[in-house]
Design a protein around this motif. Sequence first.
Motif, PDB file in Angstrom:
ATOM      1  N   UNK A  21      -1.397  14.916  -7.271  1.00  0.00           N
ATOM      2  CA  UNK A  21      -0.459  14.109  -7.828  1.00  0.00           C
ATOM      3  C   UNK A  21      -1.159  12.645  -7.167  1.00  0.00           C
ATOM      4  N   UNK A  22      -0.579  11.372  -7.597  1.00  0.00           N
ATOM      5  CA  UNK A  22      -1.081  10.173  -6.964  1.00  0.00           C
ATOM      6  C   UNK A  22      -0.729   9.926  -5.745  1.00  0.00           C
ATOM      7  N   UNK A  23      -1.248   8.920  -4.859  1.00  0.00           N
ATOM      8  CA  UNK A  23      -1.300   8.747  -3.613  1.00  0.00           C
ATOM      9  C   UNK A  23       0.293   8.176  -3.528  1.00  0.00           C
ATOM     10  N   UNK A  24       0.943   7.293  -4.299  1.00  0.00           N
ATOM     11  CA  UNK A  24       2.266   6.819  -4.222  1.00  0.00           C
ATOM     12  C   UNK A  24       3.193   8.015  -4.067  1.00  0.00           C
ATOM     13  N   UNK A  25       2.866   8.991  -4.693  1.00  0.00           N
ATOM     14  CA  UNK A  25       4.050  10.068  -4.869  1.00  0.00           C
ATOM     15  C   UNK A  25       3.758  10.851  -3.527  1.00  0.00           C
ATOM     16  N   UNK A  26       2.693  10.946  -3.216  1.00  0.00           N
ATOM     17  CA  UNK A  26       2.586  11.708  -1.599  1.00  0.00           C
ATOM     18  C   UNK A  26       3.333  10.869  -0.754  1.00  0.00           C
ATOM     19  N   UNK A  27       3.407   9.534  -0.710  1.00  0.00           N
ATOM     20  CA  UNK A  27       3.883   8.637   0.294  1.00  0.00           C
ATOM     21  C   UNK A  27       5.488   8.728   0.091  1.00  0.00           C
TER      22      UNK A  27
END
Length: 58
Positions: A21-27
Amino acid sequence: MQIAGFVVVFSALFVEIRFHPPMWLHLIVWLPMVAGLSLALMRPGRGLMIGLQYRNQR
């Protein structure tokens, strides 16, 4: 907090390896989970610490 960190880090690594997943989703997913687990485990951890101190106090 170490228990929460362990759970979240290995879960995040699994999700990263499996789904990318993209980094913003991780955050969005993992930061609230760390905060929630840390707060949820604080009271039982404090109770355990007080119980162990009481048991070992002679």
